[in-house]
Design an enzyme around this catalytic site. Structure first.
Site, PDB file in Angstrom:
ATOM      1  N   THR A   5       9.877  -1.370  -6.271  1.00 57.22           N
ATOM      2  CA  THR A   5       8.946  -0.452  -6.939  1.00 57.22           C
ATOM      3  C   THR A   5       9.656   0.470  -7.922  1.00 57.22           C
ATOM      4  O   THR A   5      10.837   0.807  -7.729  1.00 57.22           O
ATOM      5  CB  THR A   5       8.209   0.406  -5.886  1.00 57.22           C
ATOM      6  OG1 THR A   5       7.513   1.476  -6.546  1.00 57.22           O
ATOM      7  CG2 THR A   5       9.184   1.036  -4.904  1.00 57.22           C
ATOM      8  N   TYR A  25       8.727   6.667   0.724  1.00 55.22           N
ATOM      9  CA  TYR A  25       8.313   5.309   0.350  1.00 55.22           C
ATOM     10  C   TYR A  25       9.339   4.684  -0.597  1.00 55.22           C
ATOM     11  O   TYR A  25       9.882   3.598  -0.345  1.00 55.22           O
ATOM     12  CB  TYR A  25       6.925   5.335  -0.297  1.00 55.22           C
ATOM     13  CG  TYR A  25       6.600   4.064  -1.035  1.00 55.22           C
ATOM     14  CD1 TYR A  25       6.503   2.848  -0.345  1.00 55.22           C
ATOM     15  CD2 TYR A  25       6.432   4.045  -2.419  1.00 55.22           C
ATOM     16  CE1 TYR A  25       6.244   1.666  -1.029  1.00 55.22           C
ATOM     17  CE2 TYR A  25       6.173   2.874  -3.099  1.00 55.22           C
ATOM     18  CZ  TYR A  25       6.084   1.687  -2.403  1.00 55.22           C
ATOM     19  OH  TYR A  25       5.841   0.521  -3.084  1.00 55.22           O
TER      20      TYR A  25
END
Ligand code: UDP
Length: 324
Positions: A118, A142
């Site tokens: 990501t 995250y």
């Protein structure tokens, strides 16, 4: 016969679209999913094997049953806000889950992996657009969990037993143009589905997180990339692991940013409806701007966004929401 690919998280949003692309490319996708966040109905292009990533014996049993030539690894939790409140959930599911998967792959001699990474691994970038060699300094658990996994993959690849590609997605959006699958998160926290639901009159007015960001219109800028373009990149990355040892990482985005107000305008244009909205405080862990430089993916994988103009993203997502 056709080659099997183990797809962890194949019942999820990007995973299910990738299963469709794998089938179209002649592979048989075998979905391995706990269905904790995935949807059974999204598994349409190959078998579903229910299981948890942390269950190494179950993983090995499924690998022995199908003999996959490679793994595409989506299964993970992916909410920035949730990760701020419950970091251990992210380190357990994402980091420990991947270590468990890699142990099973090593035991069963499966040596090729494509991993969902990501742009959140970059944190607040030194500038935009973001190149793969810019510093990775996540600002939420995250992103940190995904960066830790990238490090694990690099270390495993360095032993010569694993060929790994990390695909760093920017903002996945849109739905299958044929309308067979689409985005369905519970709870839904993503901007585009919430904007469409607000346009439909089925949700609260949209809250824009922050009106005073250091961007031209004061709202956050993101690089929205169509899920079908992401799916295509996974098939190409899988091919890359067949002929390239080691570890490689690629940004997947369009190279163009859109602000939240741009998204609201596009939503209104495509749906012909108003998007009721108001402003709230910025969301913790959200950088002001994240835009990809996707030139490495083009040069090495021959990949380019083809469905990612805002109107195609919004119209495919709207089409999916209308039938769901
Ligand atoms: N966003 C917003 N209101 C919402 C949901 C998201 O203003 O109800 C903003 C969010 O702050 C970010 C952008 O929209 O700048 C995209 O957020 P999303 O959650 O869709 O994806 P993320 O960037 O977290 O992966």
């Amino acid at each position: 016969g056709a080659q099997h690919i183990l797809v962890t998280g194949g019942a999820g949003y990007i995973g299910s679209h990738t299963c469709k692309a794998l089938a179209a490319a002649g592979y048989i996708p075998v979905t391995y999913d706990s269905l904790v966040r995935g949807n059974r109905w999204a598994v349409k292009w190959g078998p579903l094997e229910e299981g948890d990533l942390l269950d190494g014996e179950r993983l090995r049993e499924v690998m022995r049953a199908y003999g996959p030539v490679g793994v595409i690894h989506f299964a993970a939790f992916a909410y920035v806000g949730e990760s701020m409140h419950d970091p251990l959930l992210y380190y357990r599911n994402n980091v420990a889950g991947t270590v468990s998967l890699l142990e099973a792959m090593a035991a069963e001699r499966v040596g090729r992996l494509v991993f969902s990474s990501t742009c959140a691994t970059y944190g607040v970038p030194p500038g935009n657009p973001i190149r793969e060699d810019m510093p990775q300094a996540p600002i939420n658990p995250y992103g940190q969990s995904k960066l830790m996994i990238e490090q694990v993959l690099k270390d495993c690849a360095a032993t010569g037993t694993l060929a790994a590609v990390a695909l760093r997605y920017f903002n996945a959006a849109g739905a299958d143009p044929a309308g067979e699958i689409g985005e369905a998160h519970h709870p839904e926290t993503h901007l585009i589905p919430l904007a469409l639901a607000a346009a439909k009159g089925e949700a609260e007015p949209l809250t824009i997180f922050g009106d005073d960001q250091p961007t031209p219109d004061g709202t956050c800028i993101r690089d929205y990339i169509h899920v079908t373009d992401l799916a295509d990149a996974h098939v190409r990355a899988l091919g890359h692991t067949a002929t390239n040892a080691g570890f490689a990482a690629f940004n997947l985005g369009t190279g163009k940013g859109a602000s939240i107000l741009d998204i609201i305008a596009a939503t209104q244009r495509v749906t012909g409806r108003r998007v009721p909205h108001g402003y709230g405080p910025p969301r913790a862990g959200d950088p002001a701007e994240l835009v990809a430089d996707p030139s490495r993916a083009k040069a090495v994988l021959g990949w380019e966004a083809r469905h990612s103009d805002l109107d195609t993203i919004l119209s495919t997502a709207w089409n999916w929401m209308q039938r769901a």
